[in-house]
Design a protein around this motif. Structure first.
Motif, PDB file in Angstrom:
ATOM      1  N   GLY A 238       0.826  -1.210   0.000  1.00 41.28           N
ATOM      2  CA  GLY A 238       0.000   0.000   0.000  1.00 41.28           C
ATOM      3  C   GLY A 238       0.860   1.259   0.000  1.00 41.28           C
ATOM      4  O   GLY A 238       0.687   2.164  -0.833  1.00 41.28           O
ATOM      5  N   LEU A 239       1.811   1.298   0.927  1.00 42.33           N
ATOM      6  CA  LEU A 239       2.686   2.473   1.031  1.00 42.33           C
ATOM      7  C   LEU A 239       3.529   2.618  -0.230  1.00 42.33           C
ATOM      8  O   LEU A 239       3.768   3.721  -0.723  1.00 42.33           O
ATOM      9  CB  LEU A 239       3.626   2.352   2.226  1.00 42.33           C
ATOM     10  N   MET A 240       3.942   1.491  -0.762  1.00 41.19           N
ATOM     11  CA  MET A 240       4.784   1.493  -1.945  1.00 41.19           C
ATOM     12  C   MET A 240       4.068   2.183  -3.102  1.00 41.19           C
ATOM     13  O   MET A 240       4.638   3.056  -3.759  1.00 41.19           O
ATOM     14  CB  MET A 240       5.130   0.042  -2.304  1.00 41.19           C
ATOM     15  N   SER A 241       2.794   1.801  -3.315  1.00 41.30           N
ATOM     16  CA  SER A 241       2.122   2.419  -4.464  1.00 41.30           C
ATOM     17  C   SER A 241       1.864   3.902  -4.213  1.00 41.30           C
ATOM     18  O   SER A 241       2.012   4.730  -5.114  1.00 41.30           O
ATOM     19  CB  SER A 241       0.848   1.664  -4.865  1.00 41.30           C
ATOM     20  N   VAL A 249       3.833  10.037   2.264  1.00 47.13           N
ATOM     21  CA  VAL A 249       3.441   8.980   3.198  1.00 47.13           C
ATOM     22  C   VAL A 249       3.527   9.534   4.623  1.00 47.13           C
ATOM     23  O   VAL A 249       4.522  10.145   4.998  1.00 47.13           O
ATOM     24  CB  VAL A 249       4.360   7.754   3.043  1.00 47.13           C
ATOM     25  N   ALA A 250       2.464   9.323   5.408  1.00 51.06           N
ATOM     26  CA  ALA A 250       2.414   9.901   6.755  1.00 51.06           C
ATOM     27  C   ALA A 250       3.487   9.286   7.660  1.00 51.06           C
ATOM     28  O   ALA A 250       3.812   8.104   7.542  1.00 51.06           O
ATOM     29  CB  ALA A 250       1.037   9.658   7.369  1.00 51.06           C
ATOM     30  N   LEU A 251       4.012  10.118   8.560  1.00 49.74           N
ATOM     31  CA  LEU A 251       5.053   9.681   9.485  1.00 49.74           C
ATOM     32  C   LEU A 251       4.616   8.443  10.262  1.00 49.74           C
ATOM     33  O   LEU A 251       5.374   7.486  10.430  1.00 49.74           O
ATOM     34  CB  LEU A 251       5.378  10.834  10.449  1.00 49.74           C
ATOM     35  N   GLU A 252       3.375   8.455  10.730  1.00 44.06           N
ATOM     36  CA  GLU A 252       2.884   7.325  11.522  1.00 44.06           C
ATOM     37  C   GLU A 252       2.917   6.024  10.722  1.00 44.06           C
ATOM     38  O   GLU A 252       3.252   4.965  11.247  1.00 44.06           O
ATOM     39  CB  GLU A 252       1.456   7.596  12.047  1.00 44.06           C
ATOM     40  N   ASP A 253       2.557   6.127   9.429  1.00 41.11           N
ATOM     41  CA  ASP A 253       2.575   4.925   8.591  1.00 41.11           C
ATOM     42  C   ASP A 253       3.997   4.428   8.363  1.00 41.11           C
ATOM     43  O   ASP A 253       4.260   3.232   8.369  1.00 41.11           O
ATOM     44  CB  ASP A 253       1.916   5.214   7.226  1.00 41.11           C
ATOM     45  N   LEU A 254       4.892   5.363   8.171  1.00 44.67           N
ATOM     46  CA  LEU A 254       6.292   4.977   7.988  1.00 44.67           C
ATOM     47  C   LEU A 254       6.800   4.258   9.235  1.00 44.67           C
ATOM     48  O   LEU A 254       7.444   3.218   9.163  1.00 44.67           O
ATOM     49  CB  LEU A 254       7.163   6.211   7.718  1.00 44.67           C
ATOM     50  N   LYS A 255       6.460   4.830  10.388  1.00 41.78           N
ATOM     51  CA  LYS A 255       6.944   4.242  11.638  1.00 41.78           C
ATOM     52  C   LYS A 255       6.354   2.851  11.869  1.00 41.78           C
ATOM     53  O   LYS A 255       7.046   1.934  12.310  1.00 41.78           O
ATOM     54  CB  LYS A 255       6.623   5.153  12.825  1.00 41.78           C
ATOM     55  N   LYS A 256       5.085   2.720  11.554  1.00 40.00           N
ATOM     56  CA  LYS A 256       4.424   1.423  11.758  1.00 40.00           C
ATOM     57  C   LYS A 256       5.057   0.343  10.871  1.00 40.00           C
ATOM     58  O   LYS A 256       5.335  -0.767  11.316  1.00 40.00           O
ATOM     59  CB  LYS A 256       2.932   1.555  11.437  1.00 40.00           C
ATOM     60  N   THR A 257       5.296   0.725   9.623  1.00 36.52           N
ATOM     61  CA  THR A 257       5.871  -0.245   8.688  1.00 36.52           C
ATOM     62  C   THR A 257       7.315  -0.573   9.062  1.00 36.52           C
ATOM     63  O   THR A 257       7.748  -1.715   8.999  1.00 36.52           O
ATOM     64  CB  THR A 257       5.807   0.324   7.258  1.00 36.52           C
ATOM     65  N   LEU A 258       8.029   0.454   9.483  1.00 39.05           N
ATOM     66  CA  LEU A 258       9.413   0.229   9.901  1.00 39.05           C
ATOM     67  C   LEU A 258       9.446  -0.705  11.113  1.00 39.05           C
ATOM     68  O   LEU A 258      10.251  -1.628  11.190  1.00 39.05           O
ATOM     69  CB  LEU A 258      10.087   1.567  10.228  1.00 39.05           C
ATOM     70  N   ARG A 259       8.538  -0.481  12.053  1.00 38.34           N
ATOM     71  CA  ARG A 259       8.486  -1.339  13.245  1.00 38.34           C
ATOM     72  C   ARG A 259       8.341  -2.810  12.837  1.00 38.34           C
ATOM     73  O   ARG A 259       9.056  -3.674  13.319  1.00 38.34           O
ATOM     74  CB  ARG A 259       7.312  -0.921  14.131  1.00 38.34           C
ATOM     75  N   LYS A 260       7.435  -3.035  11.911  1.00 37.56           N
ATOM     76  CA  LYS A 260       7.186  -4.406  11.490  1.00 37.56           C
ATOM     77  C   LYS A 260       8.448  -4.992  10.833  1.00 37.56           C
ATOM     78  O   LYS A 260       8.828  -6.134  11.121  1.00 37.56           O
ATOM     79  CB  LYS A 260       6.010  -4.402  10.510  1.00 37.56           C
TER      80      LYS A 260
END
Ligand SMILES: Nc1nc2c(ncn2[C@@H]2O[C@H](COP(=O)(O)OP(=O)(O)OP(=O)(O)O)[C@@H](O)[C@H]2O)c(=O)[nH]1
Ligand SMILES: [Mg+2]
Length: 717
Positions: A238-241, A249-260
């Motif tokens: 999702g983030l990729m597209s 891309v929102a900071l929160e989304d980046l952080k969530k994906t990075l965490r994973k």
């Protein structure tokens, strides 16, 4: 009683690194910034909390891993938010030693921790123990955050250190920050996710102050942010597209994906700063909260059911049956014997009985404590995912499993490296003699890489360990903690023996001279041990122990079942004594293929002797050899000494494997037999006007050359 802390807000992590990278200095900041302590202790002043042993404070090195509990609310929250309980995370932090002689502490800590902060010296970058510890973390699949420390030092380079991580540890590392200045000019860091600059102001850098990125660093920051964001969005379609379509891309989304991604060991984020100058540590703590796993994020733990050998798993849940692993024993100056354990599932209460599935025994669990900065907090109940210490357990050892008796499980053992150095030790007086046995036993209970042996011929006590420093500290602790004075011999290499070929021997041990006689008859085949696939099931007739396997191929009861363990025992005892120079034999497979018995005269002892003799004869026929430990050595010297140093290493039977530049210095990597490395530090000092330094660690065992074997055999006569 409700659990006092929700699991998702618990972080169990270790601080690991090469010696002197600044782990303890960083840990001190952790204690200070989390408010557990009101001042900062310094290694060079000998007043840190985690280095509490006298030997640690005197020498300025960490010897034993210390576990501490503290609480942290991320600095990106407002001051009011940070005060609220629901924003605080409980950290169980373990500060580990970097010196290879105490590597056992890193190994066992990584086994029970969920994550690690790997610290690097910003001048040296990746060093030998960074590699070793990284490898341990890989084996345990522990998610990692990197911290390039000491950026204030002369010669420090973030770029070079970062590159050494990429080149020598993992391409999965990615920078989260770039520094604002290096060496004397090091002032703060730029966060590439938030695109802000941070400085550390106020008392001891306590206040994290946000600034805009200075114009001269803007282009770099943009470039590296781009790189970072790409690395993150790769992990989420999702983030990729969104990213490819050019949307922000929102900071929160980046952080969530990075965490994973970090939890799955797909990315290792890299931070930087200077612990000593109080720069950057808080942002590393924020990242522990943001990216390192809670006990809920890691896969369930595996073990076997001792009743049937089937694999079973336990989830990090208070309602699963209780399962815990003892990972460390420590004599505590305040409360006595402590047994640290990690609870994987279920709960355990003080005042109950603890079932040890490794020994099958029960023991009363009187008190449980948790170590805070300077005190021992009494706890009534320990929940899934937590680390605590039991007080006063007598029979538990490192690697034992505690569990619910009705739902037995044995968790995987922690594997420890073998000691490579030995020395003879002799009590000074009769009084010392009595105490020495006890002292050595206590110390070896604490430390699985420290072993005691008595020399069968001379009756002397021999102690074995990981290196000269290791044994020096043991002898010193014996003196101070147990008041035992001892004379010690010179350190010796712990050689081993093995076989290169195969041999079959049949042997009868018979004594029939009136009365009850002796009758044992065996035929065995021995050959070099082959590695087994750890996943494959072991056949029922094969027994595996360290460096040895025993195959029972007796058909039709030609040797009664009850005598077969005696055969194995006889072989093992013969292996202890060796056949070439009296060193313990290893890596041998022994198959018992035939024999016979006598109704009246057969006995365990007769089979043991028959087997032991058969083994010795077979071993002599099966091309026996002596093995010696080979060390991985790294020497760092100014350029002009290069020739002398490499020449000297060759004269020590060393093989130079590579060279590289590190700033003004040259790094030489070599493999050298341990036997040639005694006193190396001193001679390196004199060869380099005191400017060279070296580290070494055990790499592998290798067959000694024939001429060396001869002189070893000669010296053992
Ligand atoms: N200049 C500078 N010195 C540092 C920094 N961090 C640590 N040091 C110094 O480096 C030395 C080693 O620091 P420690 O914190 O003891 O290192 P360690 O990694 O715990 O070492 P071991 O536990 O022995 O492996 C001490 O003299 C520290 O004061 C830093 O950021 N900058
Ligand atoms: Mg330390």
């Amino acid at each position: 009683m409700e659990r006092d802390y929700p699991l998702e807000r618990v972080r169990n992590f270790g601080i690991i690194a090469h010696i002197d990278a600044g782990k303890t200095t960083t840990s001190e900041r952790v204690l200070y910034y989390t408010g557990s302590q009101h001042k900062i202790g310094e290694v060079h002043e000998g007043d840190t909390t985690t280095d509490w042993m006298e030997q640690e404070r005197e020498r300025g090195i960490t010897i034993t891993a210390a576990a501490i509990t503290c609480f942290w609310a991320p600095t990106y929250l407002s001051a009011d938010e940070r005060k609220k309980t629901e924003n605080k995370y409980r950290f169980n932090v373990i500060d580990t030693p970097g010196h290879i002689d105490f590597t056992v502490e890193v190994k066992r800590s990584l086994r029970v921790l969920d994550g690690a902060v790997v610290v690097f010296d910003g001048v040296a970058g990746v060093e030998p123990q960074s590699e070793t510890n990284w490898r341990y973390a890989e084996e345990a699949q522990v998610p990692r955050i990197c911290f390039i420390n000491k950026l204030d030092r002369t010669g420090a380079s973030f770029e070079r250190s970062y590159k050494s991580i990429l080149d020598r540890l993992s391409k999965k590392a990615v920078r989260m920050q770039i520094p604002l200045g290096e060496e004397d000019a090091h002032e703060g860091v730029i966060d590439l996710l938030k695109m802000k600059m941070y400085k550390f102001e106020g008392e001891l850098g306590r206040d994290v102050v946000e600034h805009d990125i200075p114009a001269e660093l803007k282009a770099d920051a943009d470039k590296y942010r781009h790189e970072l964001v790409e690395r993150i969005v790769e992990n989420d379609d999702g983030l990729m597209s969104a990213y490819l379509e050019g949307r922000e891309v929102a900071l929160e989304d980046l952080k969530k994906t990075l965490r994973k991604a970090v939890i799955e060991n797909k990315i290792f984020p890299v931070f930087t700063g200077s612990a000593l100058k109080n720069k950057g540590v808080q942002l590393v703590l924020d990242s522990v909260v943001d990216y390192l796993p809670s006990p809920l994020d890691i896969p369930p733990i595996k073990g076997v059911d001792p009743r049937n050998g089937e694999e079973v798993i336990r989830h990090a849940s208070d309602t699963d049956p209780f399962a815990a692993l003892a990972f460390k024993l420590q004599a505590d100056p305040f409360v006595g014997q402590l047994t640290f354990f990690r609870v994987y599932s279920g709960t355990i209460e003080a005042g109950t009985y603890l079932y040890n599935s490794t020994t099958g025994e029960k023991e009363r669990l009187g008190r449980i404590v948790r170590l805070q900065a300077n005190d021992r907090e009494e706890v009534k109940k320990v929940y899934a995912g937590e680390i605590a210490a039991a007080v006063g357990l007598k029979n538990a050892k490192t690697s034992h499993t505690f569990c619910d008796e009705d739902h037995p499980i044995i968790l995987d053992q922690i594997t420890f490296p073998e000691p490579v150095i030995s020395l003879r030790i002799e009590p000074k007086t009769k009084a010392d003699q009595e105490k020495m046995g006890l002292a050595l036993k206590r110390l070896s209970d604490e430390d699985p890489t420290f072993r005691i042996k008595s020399d069968q011929e001379t009756g002397e006590t021999v102690i074995m360990g990981m290196g000269e420093l290791h044994l020096e500290i043991i002898v010193d602790r014996m003196k101070r903690e147990f008041s035992v004075e001892a004379n010690v011999g010179k350190p010796q290499v712990a050689y081993k023996e093995t076989i290169m070929g195969e041999a079959e021997v049949e042997n009868k041990y018979i004594k029939q001279s009136g009365g009850k006689g002796q009758y044992g008859h065996v035929r065995i085949t021995i050959k070099p041990l082959e590695k087994r696939d750890p996943e494959a099931k072991v056949p029922k007739n094969v027994k595996i122990s360290e460096g040895f396997e025993f195959i029972d191929s007796i058909k039709g009861g030609v040797i009664p079942q009850e005598f077969i363990p005696a055969v194995e025992k006889g072989v093992k005892e013969a292996m202890e004594r060796g056949v070439t120079a009296g060193y313990k034999m290893t890596d041998i497979s022994c198959e018992l293929t035939f024999g016979s018995y006598h109704d009246v005269d057969s006995s365990e002892i007769a089979y043991k002797i028959a087997a032991s003799q058969a083994f010795q004869e077979a071993a002599r026929k099966a091309k026996p050899v002596i093995l010696e430990p080979i060390m991985k050595v790294e020497v760092v010297v100014p350029d002009k000494f290069m020739g002398d140093i490499t020449g000297n290493l060759s004269s020590r039977r060393g093989q130079v494997e590579g060279m590289e530049e590190r700033g003004e210095l040259k790094v030489i990597r070599a493999k050298v037999p341990l036997a040639e490395m005694f006193g190396y530090v001193t001679s390196l000092r004199s060869m380099t006007e005191g400017r060279g330094s070296s580290t070494m660690e055990f790499d592998h065992y290798e067959v000694v050359p024939a001429n060396v074997a001869l002189s070893i055999i000669e010296s053992r006569k």
